[in-house]
Design a protein around this motif. Structure first.
Motif, short mmCIF file in Angstrom:
data_model
loop_
_atom_site.label_atom_id
_atom_site.label_comp_id
_atom_site.label_asym_id
_atom_site.label_seq_id
_atom_site.Cartn_x
_atom_site.Cartn_y
_atom_site.Cartn_z
N SER A 40 38.72 40.73 38.77
CA SER A 40 40.01 41.94 38.34
C SER A 40 40.92 42.11 39.51
N ARG A 43 42.94 39.10 40.45
CA ARG A 43 44.02 39.12 39.72
C ARG A 43 45.12 40.01 40.09
N SER A 44 44.82 41.23 40.11
CA SER A 44 45.45 42.29 40.32
C SER A 44 46.16 42.06 41.76
N LYS A 47 48.78 39.31 41.36
CA LYS A 47 50.23 39.80 40.54
C LYS A 47 50.93 40.41 41.49
#
Length: 80
Positions: A40, A43-44, A47
């Protein structure tokens, strides 16, 4: 070898004998929970277009399949 430049360095130090009682008979699920927390973050970070590399220091009870998922995402693995 450990990274020699600025990096995000996370740790995945898993010991199945220390999991909470609710995971006592679901060790793989407990590991997956911790791995997903790291994924997670990855991904952050991606992003928001981070330019810093991401490494995970691993120790304890290790799972090759989990480490492979990290490598697939471009995460470096550092053995503690």
């Amino acid at each position: 070898p450990p990274p020699r430049a600025p990096t995000f360095l996370l740790s995945l130090i898993f010991n199945q004998s220390l999991v909470r009682n609710s995971f006592a008979h679901k060790v793989e699920k407990a590991y997956a929970r911790e791995l997903n927390r790291i994924l997670s973050f990855v991904r952050s970070a991606r992003k928001v277009n981070t330019t810093l590399p991401i490494h995970v220091m691993v120790a304890g009870d290790r799972y090759a399949s989990g480490e492979a998922k990290l490598r697939e995402k471009g995460v470096g693995i550092v053995e503690a």
